[in-house]
Design a protein around this motif. Structure first.
Motif, mmCIF file in Angstrom:
data_model
loop_
_atom_site.group_PDB
_atom_site.id
_atom_site.type_symbol
_atom_site.label_atom_id
_atom_site.label_comp_id
_atom_site.label_asym_id
_atom_site.label_seq_id
_atom_site.Cartn_x
_atom_site.Cartn_y
_atom_site.Cartn_z
ATOM 1 N N PRO A 211 1.976 4.613 1.477
ATOM 2 C CA PRO A 211 1.927 4.983 2.899
ATOM 3 C C PRO A 211 0.978 6.149 3.155
ATOM 4 N N LEU A 212 -0.296 5.828 3.253
ATOM 5 C CA LEU A 212 -1.338 6.837 3.457
ATOM 6 C C LEU A 212 -2.104 6.553 4.733
ATOM 7 N N ARG A 213 -2.471 7.592 5.457
ATOM 8 C CA ARG A 213 -3.357 7.416 6.593
ATOM 9 C C ARG A 213 -4.736 6.979 6.092
ATOM 10 N N ALA A 214 -5.503 6.357 6.960
ATOM 11 C CA ALA A 214 -6.777 5.763 6.548
ATOM 12 C C ALA A 214 -7.709 6.772 5.875
ATOM 13 N N VAL A 215 -7.756 7.989 6.389
ATOM 14 C CA VAL A 215 -8.666 8.983 5.817
ATOM 15 C C VAL A 215 -8.202 9.487 4.458
ATOM 16 N N GLU A 216 -6.977 9.143 4.072
ATOM 17 C CA GLU A 216 -6.432 9.598 2.797
ATOM 18 C C GLU A 216 -6.486 8.529 1.703
ATOM 19 N N GLN B 125 0.842 -1.198 0.000
ATOM 20 C CA GLN B 125 0.000 0.000 0.000
ATOM 21 C C GLN B 125 0.872 1.241 0.000
ATOM 22 N N SER C 2 -0.042 -1.035 11.792
ATOM 23 C CA SER C 2 0.776 0.158 11.979
ATOM 24 C C SER C 2 0.182 1.284 11.136
ATOM 25 N N LYS C 3 0.534 2.520 11.448
ATOM 26 C CA LYS C 3 -0.034 3.660 10.731
ATOM 27 C C LYS C 3 0.354 3.621 9.252
ATOM 28 N N GLY C 4 -0.598 3.996 8.400
ATOM 29 C CA GLY C 4 -0.337 4.068 6.978
ATOM 30 C C GLY C 4 -0.456 2.759 6.238
ATOM 31 N N THR C 5 -1.065 1.749 6.878
ATOM 32 C CA THR C 5 -1.167 0.435 6.236
ATOM 33 C C THR C 5 -2.590 -0.125 6.269
ATOM 34 N N ALA C 6 -3.592 0.726 6.359
ATOM 35 C CA ALA C 6 -4.965 0.260 6.570
ATOM 36 C C ALA C 6 -5.414 -0.763 5.534
#
Length: 259
Positions: free
Chosen positions: A102-107, A100, A156-160
Motif C-alpha cells: 500500500p504505497l502512494r504512486a510517488v513512493e 501491491q 483507489s489510493k495506494g494501488t497504482a
C-alpha cells in the motif's frame, strides 16, 4: 440444449495458475466438479499436492505442478507436464497474482513496480501466448480466462501498480481475443471485486474493511462460489460466442466507483 450439457466440461483439460489457495483453488474445484481434468500450478508444492489429493478423493482428475509463473522455462515445463498427464490444455485460467504494497504512486520503487507487473500482467500475457500456441498447434479450440480486477476500472489510493496491471489485463484480453478468434481460441476476463481470501481476510475483517463493505451496493464482499458462474460460462460451450469480454463480478462496486 440442456444447461447441464452446455456447461459440461467433460473431456476438457484445464490449467489453473495460482491454484494453491484462494480464488485459484475455487476455480480449479469448479472446473473439476463440472468434468474437466485439472492441472494445478503454483509455487507452493506441498499445498498443491494436498489440494490435488482432495480433488482426487472427490472423484476428479488432477495433477500438481510446481512452477513460478514469471519463469519462462517453468511455464513451458508446466504445459508439458499437463499435456503428459491429460493432453492439450484447452482451458487456461490465468489466476496467479500478487497484491501491491500500500504505497502512494510517488513512493512505488522500480523493484515494487516490476514485482507487481511481472506477475499480474507479464505472466498473464506470456501464459496466454503459450496456451494459445499449443491449442493452435494441436488443432484444438479452447478458452483462456484472465483474472483482472475492478481496480482495472476504478483506481483507489495506494494501488497504482496493481490497478495499472489489471487495466492492462483487460486490454491484453481484447488484443488476444481479436487475433485468436479465427483459430477458435476465445479469450475473456473476469474482474472480481473484493473477495475474502487468506491473503486479505485480516484487513477485510477490520474496521477499515467493514467501511469498504458499506460502499458496495450489495452490502457484502464476494463469497465462495460467486465467481463459478462467470468462469463456467466462459470456459464452456455456453459461452462459445463470447470473446474479448470482461465480466465484472463485484456486487455493484464498479458502478459505485463510477458514480
Amino acid at each position: 440444449m440442456k444447461a447441464a450439457d452446455m456447461f459440461s466440461l467433460a473431456g476438457r483439460v484445464a490449467l489453473v495458475t495460482g491454484a494453491s489457495s484462494g480464488l485459484g483453488q475455487q476455480f480449479a474445484r469448479a472446473l473439476a466438479d463440472n468434468g474437466a481434468s485439472v492441472a494445478l500450478v503454483a509455487r507452493r508444492a506441498e499445498r498443491l499436492e494436498a489440494f490435488r489429493a482432495e480433488l482426487e478423493a472427490a472423484g476428479a482428475r488432477a495433477v500438481a505442478i510446481e512452477a513460478d509463473v514469471t519463469d519462462p522455462a517453468a511455464m513451458k515445463a508446466a504445459f508439458d507436464a499437463a499435456e503428459k498427464a491429460f493432453g492439450t490444455v484447452t482451458i487456461l485460467v490465468n489466476n496467479a497474482g500478487v497484491a501491491q504494497k500500500p504505497l502512494r504512486a510517488v513512493e512505488v520503487s522500480v523493484e515494487e513496480w516490476r514485482r507487481v507487473l511481472s506477475v499480474d500482467l507479464d505472466a498473464v500475457f506470456y501464459w496466454a501466448q503459450e496456451g494459445a500456441r499449443r491449442m493452435i498447434a494441436a488443432g484444438q479450440q479452447g478458452s483462456i480466462v484472465n483474472i483482472a480486477s475492478v481496480l482495472g476500472f476504478g483506481v483507489s489510493k495506494g494501488t497504482a501498480a496493481y490497478a495499472v496491471a489489471k487495466a492492462a489485463v483487460v486490454q491484453a484480453t481484447q488484443a488476444l481475443a481479436i487475433e485468436l478468434a479465427f483459430k477458435g481460441v476465445r479469450v475473456n476476463a473476469i474482474a472480481p471485486g473484493w473477495f475474502v481470501t487468506e491473503i486479505n481476510d485480516t484487513y477485510l475483517n477490520s474496521e477499515a474493511g467493514h467501511a469498504m463493505k458499506r460502499d458496495i451496493p450489495m452490502g457484502r464482499f464476494g463469497e465462495k462460489g460467486d465467481l463459478d458462474g462467470a468462469l463456467l460460462l466462459l470456459a464452456s460451450d455456453a459461452g462459445r460466442y463470447i470473446t474479448g469480454a470482461t465480466i465484472v463480478v463485484d456486487g455493484g462496486q464498479v458502478v459505485q466507483l463510477k458514480g
